[in-house]
Design an enzyme around this catalytic site. Structure first.
Site, mmCIF file in Angstrom:
data_model
loop_
_atom_site.group_PDB
_atom_site.id
_atom_site.type_symbol
_atom_site.label_atom_id
_atom_site.label_comp_id
_atom_site.label_asym_id
_atom_site.label_seq_id
_atom_site.Cartn_x
_atom_site.Cartn_y
_atom_site.Cartn_z
ATOM 1 N N PHE A 108 0.847 -1.189 0.000
ATOM 2 C CA PHE A 108 0.000 0.000 0.000
ATOM 3 C C PHE A 108 0.884 1.241 0.000
ATOM 4 O O PHE A 108 2.058 1.183 0.393
ATOM 5 C CB PHE A 108 -0.918 0.008 1.229
ATOM 6 C CG PHE A 108 -2.378 -0.122 0.892
ATOM 7 C CD1 PHE A 108 -2.886 -1.293 0.370
ATOM 8 C CD2 PHE A 108 -3.248 0.936 1.096
ATOM 9 C CE1 PHE A 108 -4.231 -1.421 0.050
ATOM 10 C CE2 PHE A 108 -4.597 0.825 0.790
ATOM 11 C CZ PHE A 108 -5.091 -0.359 0.267
ATOM 12 N N GLN B 67 -8.326 14.651 3.468
ATOM 13 C CA GLN B 67 -7.629 13.886 2.424
ATOM 14 C C GLN B 67 -8.467 13.648 1.169
ATOM 15 O O GLN B 67 -9.633 13.278 1.257
ATOM 16 C CB GLN B 67 -7.219 12.523 2.980
ATOM 17 C CG GLN B 67 -6.474 11.638 1.995
ATOM 18 C CD GLN B 67 -5.974 10.366 2.654
ATOM 19 O OE1 GLN B 67 -6.706 9.396 2.776
ATOM 20 N NE2 GLN B 67 -4.728 10.387 3.103
ATOM 21 N N HIS C 136 -8.479 11.070 -1.815
ATOM 22 C CA HIS C 136 -7.932 9.795 -2.281
ATOM 23 C C HIS C 136 -7.620 9.934 -3.778
ATOM 24 O O HIS C 136 -8.427 10.474 -4.534
ATOM 25 C CB HIS C 136 -8.946 8.681 -2.056
ATOM 26 C CG HIS C 136 -8.412 7.309 -2.250
ATOM 27 N ND1 HIS C 136 -8.067 6.801 -3.487
ATOM 28 C CD2 HIS C 136 -8.131 6.323 -1.353
ATOM 29 C CE1 HIS C 136 -7.617 5.566 -3.340
ATOM 30 N NE2 HIS C 136 -7.642 5.256 -2.060
ATOM 31 N N LEU D 52 -14.797 4.864 -4.620
ATOM 32 C CA LEU D 52 -13.417 4.460 -4.353
ATOM 33 C C LEU D 52 -12.952 3.326 -5.259
ATOM 34 O O LEU D 52 -13.636 2.311 -5.414
ATOM 35 C CB LEU D 52 -13.314 4.020 -2.890
ATOM 36 C CG LEU D 52 -11.914 3.700 -2.374
ATOM 37 C CD1 LEU D 52 -11.038 4.940 -2.407
ATOM 38 C CD2 LEU D 52 -11.999 3.141 -0.954
ATOM 39 N N GLU E 211 -6.684 1.589 -3.226
ATOM 40 C CA GLU E 211 -5.240 1.669 -3.390
ATOM 41 C C GLU E 211 -4.637 0.274 -3.587
ATOM 42 O O GLU E 211 -3.510 0.134 -4.081
ATOM 43 C CB GLU E 211 -4.643 2.331 -2.141
ATOM 44 C CG GLU E 211 -3.247 2.870 -2.304
ATOM 45 C CD GLU E 211 -2.903 3.798 -1.145
ATOM 46 O OE1 GLU E 211 -3.751 4.641 -0.784
ATOM 47 O OE2 GLU E 211 -1.793 3.675 -0.599
ATOM 48 N N ARG F 180 -0.809 9.289 -0.320
ATOM 49 C CA ARG F 180 -1.960 9.779 -1.074
ATOM 50 C C ARG F 180 -1.896 11.266 -1.387
ATOM 51 O O ARG F 180 -2.355 11.697 -2.455
ATOM 52 C CB ARG F 180 -3.246 9.463 -0.299
ATOM 53 C CG ARG F 180 -3.549 7.985 -0.262
ATOM 54 C CD ARG F 180 -4.743 7.655 0.591
ATOM 55 N NE ARG F 180 -5.033 6.228 0.526
ATOM 56 C CZ ARG F 180 -5.969 5.628 1.252
ATOM 57 N NH1 ARG F 180 -6.688 6.344 2.112
ATOM 58 N NH2 ARG F 180 -6.182 4.337 1.139
ATOM 59 N N HIS G 239 -12.231 12.098 0.664
ATOM 60 C CA HIS G 239 -12.203 10.756 1.228
ATOM 61 C C HIS G 239 -12.193 10.697 2.747
ATOM 62 O O HIS G 239 -12.950 9.934 3.339
ATOM 63 C CB HIS G 239 -10.960 10.050 0.679
ATOM 64 C CG HIS G 239 -10.847 8.608 1.083
ATOM 65 N ND1 HIS G 239 -11.821 7.681 0.784
ATOM 66 C CD2 HIS G 239 -9.862 7.925 1.741
ATOM 67 C CE1 HIS G 239 -11.450 6.499 1.246
ATOM 68 N NE2 HIS G 239 -10.270 6.624 1.848
ATOM 69 N N ARG H 243 -3.134 10.860 6.058
ATOM 70 C CA ARG H 243 -3.243 9.476 6.529
ATOM 71 C C ARG H 243 -2.699 8.502 5.490
ATOM 72 O O ARG H 243 -2.944 8.670 4.295
ATOM 73 C CB ARG H 243 -4.707 9.137 6.835
ATOM 74 C CG ARG H 243 -4.913 7.689 7.228
ATOM 75 C CD ARG H 243 -6.355 7.390 7.571
ATOM 76 N NE ARG H 243 -7.280 7.498 6.466
ATOM 77 C CZ ARG H 243 -7.422 6.579 5.515
ATOM 78 N NH1 ARG H 243 -6.663 5.503 5.494
ATOM 79 N NH2 ARG H 243 -8.320 6.746 4.555
#
Length: 594
Positions: free
Chosen positions: A134, A255, A257, A267, A270, A301, A367, A409
């Protein structure tokens, strides 16, 4: 299942249908709320969990796709210290490092507890919990390549974790209240007596008395037009906390994404890039080589979202349009069908694209909120944002800010945050319980909630709530998104000021209290405006770029002036800021390079 304890307390002059009494009330039934419920009920406390949704399993946690981070080392060497360094560096060094250390250490225990409760993780050929790569998760304190750290269940990880916890809570006998919209906390100074809710199914207000009240209501992604979050994500808990006198912490850090399905924002995990997917511009280039040459598509991100936005603004979007491609065709049908089946299904149904045959059109999507209700490391709400405990009030999950994510994050740390600190919160409530008390309900306990609903029902203007909501979402999308600058932020301040006026010119035709979805949307809109206001004012005030706060007019990080947390206070007289130090217990801030 036990019946609720319905009391006959005489609360004067308020339209209460019932007064319920429990040891613990949990508002929200996602991962954080359910973990706390399980810990409290397991300790013998009379525990109730409520949701405004029709069933707990519809909580937004179910939308998490890619995994939950833990340094298990199923397939290769990994350590919690590496995980902690990645989390702190990913946060642009704004995370409180004492909290981040707890997050990554408890991660291993939490994943094992999920396993023992029966969570159906994907497995290695040897039967171990499978792990994938990730963004931002790397080896050897950032010096090595990507590490296999995200524990997953295909691309439905949140779904299986939520159902695992819900089944455990049902087994233990946790009492669930559905279609209960939490409107206001019942407080006496910095002491919490419970919560007042609107029964959206039957109408009327209910008061819930409890020694311990936990807010676990999630985020507020619906303030933006393009978002990956569910329709229920409307800042309900943050709004209640603000009105109880609690500040909100670090709200300017929201954030985006990198990979939301164009143009709906759904979404695209990731995990697609963790499995080896590429990001491609209109020239057919893997453009991340120009932004993060060492980590490419697996950079954090904030960096990837800025790269995609920059490519689109430079005219290198696909066919000059406002999106680029996520290409996973080279992974092959077997991997896509076994590890990313939901991604394929969503792409086909919502974009008409089969990712086995074609690349997926994507765009950054709103996100996750790194900020929220300030708490200590066990979920106790801090009345002043710093050290004063709000007795009997707790918060966990995305609505809270224990500050493990700082300014940005890392992927898979959200399911982890909700699980670790929901669990710790439940343990803390059990520990605190002997010193908590059932406070008496005052005559005006439901007054704030009654006025909240009455404000909307009694407006006699002509503006529909949906018109104001559309204006809010468009403004936030245009002015408070991946990149920001003073001119746009000031414009958004003006837009929000205009919205306050329009709220008093609003009108809804349905005046009933049962199944009135327009009333619910109007109430949620007030919450979203309050959250958007905190984000915008915070972003305008912070004159630097750090993590998700990317100011074009202040492109550098400024540790000398801004290595500190923002506390946003709001009352009828206006707003003010205060600040507090960042805990830097282990790693010294350095320039972020990927």
């Amino acid at each position: 299942m036990e019946d609720p304890k319905i009391l006959t307390e005489n609360v004067v002059d308020v339209p209460l249908r019932n007064v319920h009494k429990h040891d613990v009330i949990i508002i929200g039934a996602g991962l954080a709320g359910l973990w706390a419920a399980i810990k409290c009920k397991s300790a013998g406390l009379d525990t109730a969990c409520m949701t405004k949704l029709s069933m707990p399993q519809r909580s937004h946690s179910t939308a998490a796709q890619g995994g939950i981070a833990a340094s298990l080392g199923s397939l290769e060497e990994d350590h919690w210290e590496w995980h902690m360094f990645d989390t702190v560096k990913g946060s642009d060094f704004l995370a409180d490092q004492d909290a981040a250390e707890i997050l990554v250490k408890d991660a291993i225990t939490v994943v094992r507890e999920y396993e023992h409760m029966g969570a159906p993780f994907s497995r290695t050929p040897d039967g171990l919990i499978a792990q994938r790569k990730f963004g931002g998760h790397v080896k050897d304190f950032g010096r090595g390549g990507p590490v296999l750290r995200a524990c997953y269940a295909a691309d439905r990880t949140g779904h299986v974790l939520l159902h695992t916890l819900w089944q455990k809570a049902m087994e233990l006998g946790v009492r669930f209240y559905t279609e209960m919209f939490a409107v206001s906390l019942i407080t006496d100074g910095p002491k919490c007596a419970g919560v007042v809710t609107w029964d959206t199914k039957n109408g009327g207000l209910h008061a819930f008395k409890a020694k311990g009240t936990l807010i676990a209501t999630g985020g507020y992604g619906r303030a933006w037009k393009i978002t990956a979050t569910s329709y229920s994500y409307t800042a309900d808990g943050q709004y209640m906390a603000l009105r109880a006198g609690v500040p909100l912490e670090d709200m300017e850090f929201f954030q985006f994404h990198p990979t939301g399905l164009f143009d709906r924002g759904i979404l695209m995990t990731e995990g697609c890039r963790g499995e080896g997917g590429f990001l491609i511009n209109d020239l057919g280039e893997r453009f991340m080589k120009d932004y993060a040459p060492a980590k490419m598509e697996l950079a954090p991100r904030d960096i990837v979202s800025r790269a995609i936005t920059s490519e689109i603004e430079a005219g290198r979007g696909i066919k000059g349009g406002p999106y680029i491609h996520l290409d996973i065709r080279h992974l092959g049908a077997e991997i896509i069908n076994t590890r990313l089946p939901q991604i394929r299904e969503i792409s086909i149904k919502f974009a008409g694209v089969d990712p086995i045959q074609e690349p997926i059109p994507i765009v950054p999507t709103a996100h996750y909120s790194m900020g929220g209700i300030p708490t200590d490391i066990d979920g106790r709400v801090l009345f002043d944002g710093k050290s004063q405990i709000f007795a009997g009030l707790y918060a966990a999950g995305e609505c809270a800010c224990v500050s493990v994510h700082g300014a940005n994050r890392l992927g898979c740390n959200s399911t982890l945050d909700a699980s670790v600190f929901g669990r710790r919160c439940g343990i803390a409530i059990v520990k605190d319980f002997p010193n908590l008390e059932h406070l008496p309900l005052e005559e005006d306990s439901a007054k704030m909630a009654s006025e909240e609903i009455g404000f909307i029902l009694n407006q006699k203007g002509s503006i529909k709530p949906v018109e104001i909501r559309d204006e809010l979402q468009a403004g936030m999308q245009n002015y408070v998104a991946v990149f920001r600058e003073e001119k746009g932020l000031s414009k958004m301040v003006s837009v929000i000021g205009d919205m306050h006026n329009k709220m008093s010119q609003m009108y809804i035709s349905d005046k009933t209290l049962a199944y009135n979805t327009t009333l619910m949307e109007a109430m949620e809109l007030r919450h979203l405006i309050a959250a958007a206001e905190a984000v915008t004012y915070g972003a305008l005030s912070r004159t630097e770029s750090r993590g998700a706060q990317a100011r074009r007019d202040f492109p550098k990080r400024d540790d000398e002036n801004w290595l500190k947390h923002t506390l946003y206070f709001r009352d009828k007289s206006g707003f003010r800021f205060d600040y507090k130090d960042v805990n830097l217990s282990r790693f010294v801030p350095e320039e972020r390079k990927y």
